[in-house]
Scaffold this motif. Structure first.
Motif, mmCIF file in Angstrom:
data_model
loop_
_atom_site.group_PDB
_atom_site.id
_atom_site.type_symbol
_atom_site.label_atom_id
_atom_site.label_comp_id
_atom_site.label_asym_id
_atom_site.label_seq_id
_atom_site.Cartn_x
_atom_site.Cartn_y
_atom_site.Cartn_z
ATOM 1 N N ASN A 72 0.077 4.156 -2.485
ATOM 2 C CA ASN A 72 -1.072 4.932 -1.949
ATOM 3 C C ASN A 72 -0.941 6.332 -2.679
ATOM 4 O O ASN A 72 -2.227 7.233 -2.185
ATOM 5 C CB ASN A 72 -0.927 5.263 -0.462
ATOM 6 N N THR A 131 -5.225 4.735 6.098
ATOM 7 C CA THR A 131 -5.182 6.015 6.149
ATOM 8 C C THR A 131 -5.981 6.481 7.438
ATOM 9 O O THR A 131 -5.516 7.490 8.029
ATOM 10 C CB THR A 131 -6.162 6.739 5.025
ATOM 11 N N TRP A 157 0.681 -1.284 0.029
ATOM 12 C CA TRP A 157 -0.090 -0.141 0.109
ATOM 13 C C TRP A 157 1.005 1.279 -0.037
ATOM 14 O O TRP A 157 0.663 2.190 -0.803
ATOM 15 C CB TRP A 157 -0.990 -0.104 1.147
ATOM 16 N N ASN A 202 -6.907 1.342 1.414
ATOM 17 C CA ASN A 202 -6.203 2.420 1.421
ATOM 18 C C ASN A 202 -7.160 3.214 2.776
ATOM 19 O O ASN A 202 -6.388 3.879 3.544
ATOM 20 C CB ASN A 202 -6.427 3.084 0.199
ATOM 21 N N ILE A 244 -5.213 2.430 -6.889
ATOM 22 C CA ILE A 244 -6.317 2.359 -5.685
ATOM 23 C C ILE A 244 -7.501 2.243 -6.243
ATOM 24 O O ILE A 244 -8.355 1.125 -5.663
ATOM 25 C CB ILE A 244 -5.906 3.453 -4.706
#
Length: 377
Positions: free
Chosen positions: A278, A318, A274, A314, A284
């Motif tokens: 990202n 995040t 990731w 994600n 994504i």
């Protein structure tokens, strides 16, 4: 230790702060009320359980032994950093031996007088040469699993072939590092020291604190690690929390440690992928060609995200940093090994992590559907 590289030096028990000054790690460990002999006794305990069936059950919980193992590994990793900055060139000049001499040879007499600083530095160099930190760490892990009756390891255990030498060497390193700690002047970091340590720290931070792995997403499952086993142990690890003295009547806590290492690997290898993509919204949002039956297993993924799992991943990374997921996993593992009952309200703290891991395990079984990514460094 699952899938951690045998070739590259990395850290499994140190933080970024620890790496910036390994002398503070030594100070912290020996400040805990342990003298050299006490630390060596704890090392001996780990070796003892490997050769006395079910001897670990004499302890209050498997967690007691697991923490001793982690402490020793932490000490050895800090010692390796000190090996890289000590002795200084001035000390090297004082302890250098005349040619010819095989500097890598260790004989029995060298294990004497380790409280002498010059001898301690000589042995520090010899015992850490040739990437020996890797072997100390791998062998200690094998010894721990053997002692805690892990029945799920791949391959045959070879601890009987190395155990005497490893104990003697680690025992010596405990004394050596304590001797070095007592040298106040030698603990002062120079600009060159800080530059080198900052390099190790920067690389550690760049990887989010993840070790250097040999494997990738295709290595989450193996010869003795099946998807059903990973999910089954996850569920069992939830149920253990509702029992008091669970390990008084169950004999394989090593299995918990082995599988939780694989859960850590799963979290970190997905994070590394990731982290590599990202910033790329196109990747994504790529649609995966996931068969309907397999897609139905992704119960935690919304219908909107069912064909875009990287979007789900994600959102998770995040919202919740890797360090938090990692810490939750550590707390869950220690809770399972603690031999104590948890209230339902406390055990639900691990439910989000459990659901996330179940989803990652399912996704790991769909690697044929993954978009092609560059190799992660």
């Amino acid at each position: 230790m699952n899938n951690v590289s045998y070739e590259a030096i990395c850290f499994t028990q140190l933080s970024a702060k620890d790496i910036s000054n390994p002398f503070l790690v030594l100070h912290e460990i020996f400040r805990e009320g342990l003298n050299v002999e006490g630390m060596q006794d704890e090392c001996w305990e780990l070796f003892t359980i490997a050769f006395r069936p079910n001897y670990w059950m004499k302890y209050e919980s498997p967690l007691v032994l697991y923490k001793k193992y982690k402490k020793i590994v932490r000490l050895l990793e800090a010692g390796w950093l000190i090996y890289n900055i000590r002795p200084s060139y001035m000390m090297k000049g004082e302890i250098a031996e005349t040619f010819p001499h095989e500097n890598n040879i260790v004989n029995a007499s060298m294990f004497n007088n380790l409280d002498d600083l010059n001898i301690a530095y000589k042995m520090l160099v010899r015992l850490y040469n040739d990437n020996m930190l890797i072997f100390y760490r791998v062998d200690l892990f094998e010894i721990l699993l053997e002692g805690l009756n892990a029945k799920c390891k791949e391959g045959k255990s070879h601890i009987d072939e190395v155990v005497f030498d490893r104990f003697k060497e680690i025992n010596a390193l405990i004394q050596i590092l304590y001797t070095i700690l007592l040298d106040r002047k030698g603990r002062e970091l120079t600009k060159v020291d800080r530059l080198l340590l900052n390099g190790f720290e920067a690389n550690f931070v760049k990887r989010g604190g993840c070790p250097i792995y040999d494997g990738d997403l295709n290595n989450i499952f193996g010869h003795s690690i099946k998807k059903a086993d990973l999910k089954g142990v996850l569920k069992a690890s939830e149920n253990v929390l509702y029992h008091n003295n669970y390990w008084g009547w169950n004999c394989n806590p090593g299995k918990v440690i082995y599988y939780f290492q694989q859960y850590l690997y799963t979290l970190e290898i997905f994070w590394l992928y990731w982290d590599n993509i990202n910033a790329n919204s196109e990747i994504i949002n790529l649609v995966w060609d996931i068969p309907t039956i397999e897609g139905n297993e992704l119960r935690a993924v919304s219908k909107e995200d069912i064909t875009k799992p990287w979007k789900y991943i994600n959102d998770k990374f995040t919202t919740v940093p890797l360090a938090t997921w990692r810490n939750d996993l550590k707390e869950w593992e220690e809770a399972v090994l603690s031999n104590k009952e948890f209230t339902f309200s406390n055990s639900t703290d691990f439910k989000c992590l459990q659901t996330f891991l179940e989803t990652l395990i399912e996704l790991a079984d769909l690697t044929d559907c993954f978009p092609q990514l560059e190799n992660i460094d």
